[in-house]
Motif scaffolding. Structure first.
Motif, short mmCIF file in Angstrom:
data_model
loop_
_atom_site.label_atom_id
_atom_site.label_comp_id
_atom_site.label_asym_id
_atom_site.label_seq_id
_atom_site.Cartn_x
_atom_site.Cartn_y
_atom_site.Cartn_z
N GLY A 108 0.79 -1.22 0.00
CA GLY A 108 0.00 0.00 0.00
C GLY A 108 0.82 1.27 0.00
N THR A 150 -1.54 1.54 -9.87
CA THR A 150 -1.85 2.36 -8.68
C THR A 150 -0.64 3.05 -8.10
OG1 THR A 150 -1.53 0.47 -7.21
CG2 THR A 150 -3.74 0.79 -8.11
N LYS A 188 2.48 -3.73 -3.97
CA LYS A 188 1.54 -4.84 -3.97
C LYS A 188 2.33 -6.15 -3.96
CE LYS A 188 -2.53 -2.64 -4.58
NZ LYS A 188 -3.75 -2.87 -3.78
N CYS A 205 -0.16 -13.55 0.69
CA CYS A 205 -1.06 -12.41 0.91
C CYS A 205 -1.96 -12.70 2.10
CB CYS A 205 -1.89 -12.14 -0.34
SG CYS A 205 -2.82 -13.59 -0.93
N SER A 262 -6.74 -7.23 -1.34
CA SER A 262 -6.20 -5.88 -1.56
C SER A 262 -4.67 -5.87 -1.55
CB SER A 262 -6.72 -4.93 -0.48
OG SER A 262 -6.39 -5.41 0.82
N ASP A 263 -4.05 -6.94 -1.01
CA ASP A 263 -2.59 -7.02 -1.03
C ASP A 263 -2.06 -7.28 -2.44
OD1 ASP A 263 -2.76 -6.78 1.70
OD2 ASP A 263 -2.23 -8.87 2.13
N CYS A 264 -2.87 -7.88 -3.27
CA CYS A 264 -2.41 -8.41 -4.55
C CYS A 264 -2.64 -7.43 -5.69
CB CYS A 264 -3.14 -9.72 -4.86
SG CYS A 264 -2.94 -10.98 -3.58
N SER A 265 -1.66 -7.37 -6.58
CA SER A 265 -1.81 -6.55 -7.77
C SER A 265 -2.97 -7.04 -8.62
CB SER A 265 -0.51 -6.58 -8.58
OG SER A 265 -0.64 -5.83 -9.76
N GLY A 273 -5.64 -8.49 -7.41
CA GLY A 273 -6.91 -8.33 -6.70
C GLY A 273 -7.50 -9.65 -6.24
N CYS A 307 -6.75 -13.16 -3.85
CA CYS A 307 -5.95 -13.81 -2.81
C CYS A 307 -6.72 -15.04 -2.34
CB CYS A 307 -5.70 -12.85 -1.65
SG CYS A 307 -4.84 -13.57 -0.22
N CYS A 348 -1.41 -14.86 -3.82
CA CYS A 348 -1.97 -14.02 -4.88
C CYS A 348 -2.07 -14.83 -6.17
CB CYS A 348 -1.09 -12.78 -5.12
SG CYS A 348 -1.17 -11.57 -3.80
#
Length: 693
Positions: A386, A404, A408, A415, A419-422, A424, A426, A433
């Motif tokens: 983040g 973004t 990530k 993960c 939200s941790d993953c590029s 999206g 997990c 991820c």
């Protein structure tokens, strides 16, 4: 004797005026190369190297106040000798042999007078071992002054042909290794080559007499600024010495000055105090000794107090901060800097550049400005998921999401949330991820790009109505060939309206599959016993009429292996012509061998007897029909009644359509004779047309 007089008076005058103007900028002057200076101000001290004239021979040594005849000169003390003694010191370090040198000083003789002197150095009592200024006492009415090597023609004598009493003279001699040059009151008087080079021996330095040791070689009069140099100084330097109001100075620590020229080697003039101070790099005992005001290190040395200078405390540094770890001057946090090396913290960043602690949130220009090594433009970060980033090096995960511009986790990395993953997504155990593509591990539809997670396989699939490219994409297992969308497989009449007798089952290709000992009749629509056999309805099997089996075994013992000819079946029963157009597979029924019911697998389970058993029993029609695969009697045929739907969704055709146009046969096979089309139904039903035999 050779010497040359300077006759160009206008040129000399111009040079003298220039030098005089230059020298009036200071009250005293230091000249490089000076190895002895005896000013005579209340002592016979050597102000350069400390070789004082502390051996006083005879008597009559004293000091008197005099004013030298130079513009601006002030009254000062000078040495006085009354003709009864002289001052002697060591000649250590002075020019020896024929080495270049200069010797000069002020003198004034007094009446009644004594000859010899006023100063010199070397070894007396021999020829050419001494080098001194010498007044001849036998010249009447006035003495003359010469440079004396003893026993030789020095090439420039006499220096003064008539020396009146009570008159100050400044005399100077230089030797460059070839020529002697002489000066009177700062003015060049001529030069010459001595008849032999000097061979000066270093025994003593004398003031108030010549270098000989015996009594009587004394001088009566005044002496000031007696100096010796280890080089031949220039005309301009001689003139500047004469014209400087206070004459020569050692230029050492604490000496009065108005410019650096007043100070000796290793010293500079501190304008604020108008005194000579130690230059940077020189030895000191306190900060006040140094022109910079900073004295530090071991041994103590004058420094400029700049960043990197040795220090013991902040007072040794211009930055007022001494780094205790390195004992060098640094800049404390918050101070201005030009590089990270300036700062005690090791971090220099921001605009303007300032020393920081490199902590999270500190200004920075790169990761090297941060203790974490992670940064976003202009600010230190912890590189966590983040955090803002410009590249993977800004992230602890080593992955910066370009969309973004935040840190990530890339696919395949650990993960804790989508939200941790590029990507999206997990999912899995452990959580990882993924790209959320078809076949990816999932726990719910939010883990899938298709938004559908198949609960049975825990993998991403496509729900009915979604686009697909293969049946494996679909949760239903069916991808419509006409719309390329997932759907529930349509329920069709697998036998196309054909009703099988109670001896057969529909195989889904419009044919009845006969069980056990039955054969197909009525164009494959019914099952019946072969000719020459009869139906035993109680066991639903066909048997030969001469040896109909009973529903239950007899009491006859069962042998382990068949006899030379089976007893339980008729061997001479006619064999009808049989056609196999169904998949080649053994049935599940049994047949009797020596009153024992066995299945198709009995034929091949004993490898040593396999071929013999096949030769005997596969000749029987009922066994051949029940075990076509084991008995190797499969035929490569198409299902004569099977039809399938073309991809255009309009036409329905039979197997022969595939190969009836030889020009299009290969293209049709590649389109329909595959596992992907209708799960391989066409390929299984149309084996011959699909060229699979």
């Amino acid at each position: 004797m050779k010497f040359h007089l300077l006759t160009s008076y206008p040129l000399f005058l111009l040079g003298t005026i220039f030098v005089s103007h230059m020298c009036q900028m200071s009250d005293a002057l230091y000249i490089d190369g000076m190895v002895r200076l005896f000013r005579g101000e209340g002592n016979y001290n050597d102000l350069i190297n400390g070789y004082d004239l502390n051996d006083l021979v005879g008597s009559g040594h004293s000091f008197a106040t005099q004013t030298l005849p130079t513009a601006g000169a002030q009254a000062r003390q000078v040495g006085f000798f009354d003709g009864r003694g002289k001052a002697i010191g060591a000649a250590t370090g002075l020019p020896t042999g024929a080495a270049p040198r200069s010797m000069m000083g002020w003198f004034k003789w007094d009446s009644p007078w004594a000859a010899n002197g006023p100063f010199g150095y070397g070894k007396g009592g021999g020829c050419n071992f001494a080098y001194s200024a010498y007044m001849h006492s036998h010249h009447i009415p006035l003495p003359i002054l010469e440079l004396d090597q003893t026993c030789h023609d020095e090439g420039i004598n006499p220096v003064l042909t008539s020396v009146p009493a009570n008159t100050w003279y400044h005399i100077a001699f230089t030797y460059d290794g070839t020529y002697h040059r002489k000066y009177v009151n700062g003015v060049f008087q001529g030069e010459g080559i001595p008849d032999t080079q000097p061979d000066t021996q270093l025994e003593r330095v004398t003031m108030g007499g010549n270098p000989t040791a015996h009594a009587g070689s004394y001088f009566r009069g005044f002496v000031a600024d007696f100096a010796i140099f280890d080089r031949a100084i220039t005309d301009a330097e001689v003139a500047s010495i004469y014209n400087t109001p206070e004459g020569l100075t050692s230029g050492s620590l604490g000496e009065s000055c108005t410019s650096d020229s007043n100070c000796g080697s290793g010293f500079v003039c501190d304008i604020a105090t108008t005194t000579c101070k130690v230059d940077n790099g020189g030895t000191c005992s306190a900060a006040s000794d140094c022109s910079s005001g900073f004295c530090a290190g071991s041994p103590l040395t004058c420094t400029d107090g700049a960043i990197g200078s040795p220090c013991g405390s902040g007072s040794d540094c211009s930055s007022t901060f001494c780094d205790s770890g390195t004992s060098t001057c640094k800049v404390a946090n918050g101070g201005s800097c030009s590089a990270a090396s300036d700062c005690s913290s090791g971090f220099c960043a921001g605009s303007p550049l300032t020393c920081t602690d490199g902590a999270i949130g500190s200004p920075c220009g790169s990761g090297s400005d941060c203790s974490s090594t992670f940064w976003s433009p202009l600010t230190c970060t912890d590189g966590a998921i983040g955090s803002p980033c410009g590249s993977g090096s800004d992230c602890s995960s080593t992955f910066c999401d370009s969309g973004t511009s935040t840190c990530k986790v890339a696919n395949g990395g650990s993960c804790s949330a989508a939200s941790d993953c590029s990507s999206g997504y997990c999912a899995g155990s452990p959580l990882t991820c993924t790209d959320g593509a078809i076949g990816s591990t999932c726990g719910s539809g939010s883990d899938c790009s298709s938004t559908f997670c198949d609960s049975e396989t825990s993998t991403c699939k496509v729900a009915n109505g979604g686009s697909c490219s293969a049946a494996s994409d679909c949760s239903s297992g069916y991808c419509s060939p006409t719309s390329n969308t997932c759907a529930t497989r349509p329920i069709l009449d697998p036998c196309h309206g054909i009703t099988c007798s109670n001896h057969g089952k529909c195989k889904g290709n419009g044919l009845c599959h006969c069980e056990d000992t039955f054969i197909q009749t009525n164009d494959g629509k019914d099952c019946a016993c072969p000719n020459g056999s009869f139906l035993n309805e109680s066991v639903n099997r066909c048997y030969a009429p001469t040896s109909s089996p009973t529903p239950s075994p007899t009491s006859s013992p069962v042998t382990a292996s068949p006899t030379s000819s089976p007893t339980s079946v008729v061997t001479n029963a006619p064999t009808p012509e049989v056609s196999f157009d169904t998949p080649c597979e053994d049935g599940s029924g049994t047949f009797t061998v020596n009153n024992k019911e066995v299945g198709c697998d009995w034929l091949s389970k004993n490898k040593k007897r396999e071929q013999k058993r096949k030769d005997v029993y596969c000749a029987l029609n009922e066994v051949k029909l029940m075990c076509p695969s084991t008995c190797d009697v499969c035929a490569c045929v198409d299902s004569f009644s099977y039809t399938f739907e073309l991809k255009n969704g309009v036409n329905e055709v039979g197997c022969d359509w595939i190969s009836k146009n030889s020009n299009k046969a290969e293209k049709r096979r590649s389109k329909y004779c595959t596992d992907d089309y209708d799960d391989g139904a066409v390929m299984n039903a149309c084996r011959k047309s699909c060229n699979l035999c």
